[in-house]
Design a protein around this motif. Sequence first.
Motif, PDB file in Angstrom:
ATOM      1  N   UNK A 151      -6.918   0.540 -10.245  1.00  0.00           N
ATOM      2  CA  UNK A 151      -5.495   0.612 -10.571  1.00  0.00           C
ATOM      3  C   UNK A 151      -5.247  -0.171 -11.864  1.00  0.00           C
ATOM      4  N   UNK A 152      -4.226   0.214 -12.620  1.00  0.00           N
ATOM      5  CA  UNK A 152      -3.912  -0.493 -13.863  1.00  0.00           C
ATOM      6  C   UNK A 152      -2.423  -0.811 -13.933  1.00  0.00           C
ATOM      7  N   UNK A 198      -1.543  15.486 -19.788  1.00  0.00           N
ATOM      8  CA  UNK A 198      -1.112  15.662 -18.404  1.00  0.00           C
ATOM      9  C   UNK A 198       0.193  14.937 -18.120  1.00  0.00           C
ATOM     10  N   UNK A 199       0.604  14.038 -19.019  1.00  0.00           N
ATOM     11  CA  UNK A 199       1.842  13.285 -18.820  1.00  0.00           C
ATOM     12  C   UNK A 199       3.053  14.008 -19.399  1.00  0.00           C
ATOM     13  N   UNK A 218      -0.710   2.739 -13.529  1.00  0.00           N
ATOM     14  CA  UNK A 218      -1.540   3.922 -13.656  1.00  0.00           C
ATOM     15  C   UNK A 218      -2.868   3.639 -12.990  1.00  0.00           C
ATOM     16  N   UNK A 219      -3.894   4.385 -13.390  1.00  0.00           N
ATOM     17  CA  UNK A 219      -5.219   4.138 -12.833  1.00  0.00           C
ATOM     18  C   UNK A 219      -6.291   4.686 -13.756  1.00  0.00           C
ATOM     19  N   UNK A 220      -7.516   4.246 -13.504  1.00  0.00           N
ATOM     20  CA  UNK A 220      -8.673   4.756 -14.226  1.00  0.00           C
ATOM     21  C   UNK A 220      -9.706   5.208 -13.201  1.00  0.00           C
ATOM     22  N   UNK A 221      -9.874   6.524 -13.076  1.00  0.00           N
ATOM     23  CA  UNK A 221     -10.904   7.107 -12.222  1.00  0.00           C
ATOM     24  C   UNK A 221     -12.144   7.243 -13.090  1.00  0.00           C
ATOM     25  N   UNK A 243      -8.524   8.233 -17.210  1.00  0.00           N
ATOM     26  CA  UNK A 243      -7.404   7.301 -17.246  1.00  0.00           C
ATOM     27  C   UNK A 243      -6.095   8.064 -17.167  1.00  0.00           C
ATOM     28  N   UNK A 244      -5.208   7.585 -16.334  1.00  0.00           N
ATOM     29  CA  UNK A 244      -3.872   8.170 -16.211  1.00  0.00           C
ATOM     30  C   UNK A 244      -2.850   7.053 -16.396  1.00  0.00           C
ATOM     31  N   UNK A 245      -2.030   7.187 -17.402  1.00  0.00           N
ATOM     32  CA  UNK A 245      -0.994   6.199 -17.725  1.00  0.00           C
ATOM     33  C   UNK A 245       0.307   6.542 -17.012  1.00  0.00           C
ATOM     34  N   UNK A 246       1.130   5.517 -16.760  1.00  0.00           N
ATOM     35  CA  UNK A 246       2.515   5.687 -16.329  1.00  0.00           C
ATOM     36  C   UNK A 246       2.644   6.629 -15.120  1.00  0.00           C
TER      37      UNK A 246
END
Length: 148
Positions: free
Chosen positions: A37-38, A146-147, A55-58, A90-93
Amino acid sequence: MKKYALAVASLALLLPGTVPATLHAQVVYARGQDVSPTFDGWEPNSDGSYTLHFGYFNRNSEEELDVPIGPDNNIDGGDRGQPTHFYPSKKWWVFSVVVPRDWPKDRRVVWTLTTYGKTRLAKGWLQPEWEVDKGVISKNAARDPSLM
């Protein structure tokens, strides 16, 4: 002189043990890696409350993971809207947590996530260096289609 410098630099790339660390390739894993998680930052709201963004980093390039809300996926012991499905990279916000105006500046919102036996924490708080605005969010979102 320029030709000499170029020749030395080229030779350094060919000799074992002399390759600069920045030139080593990053290892990419398709499966079997954990998700972290971030904390992506916080912003003040017009009513005096604050929004903390996570967000998170898979670390997997292909594998998507599912972690239901519970002991392996919780924020301060519960459900605050965090995801349960994790796409690669990585997925932000991804989601936000709103805290009240009287939230202590040093108090943390902690997201605990356990995947592949590794427990990772993201700790969000109102540290001045982590303050963001819509401009920062949209610039980062532009890097991740993707955002949008």
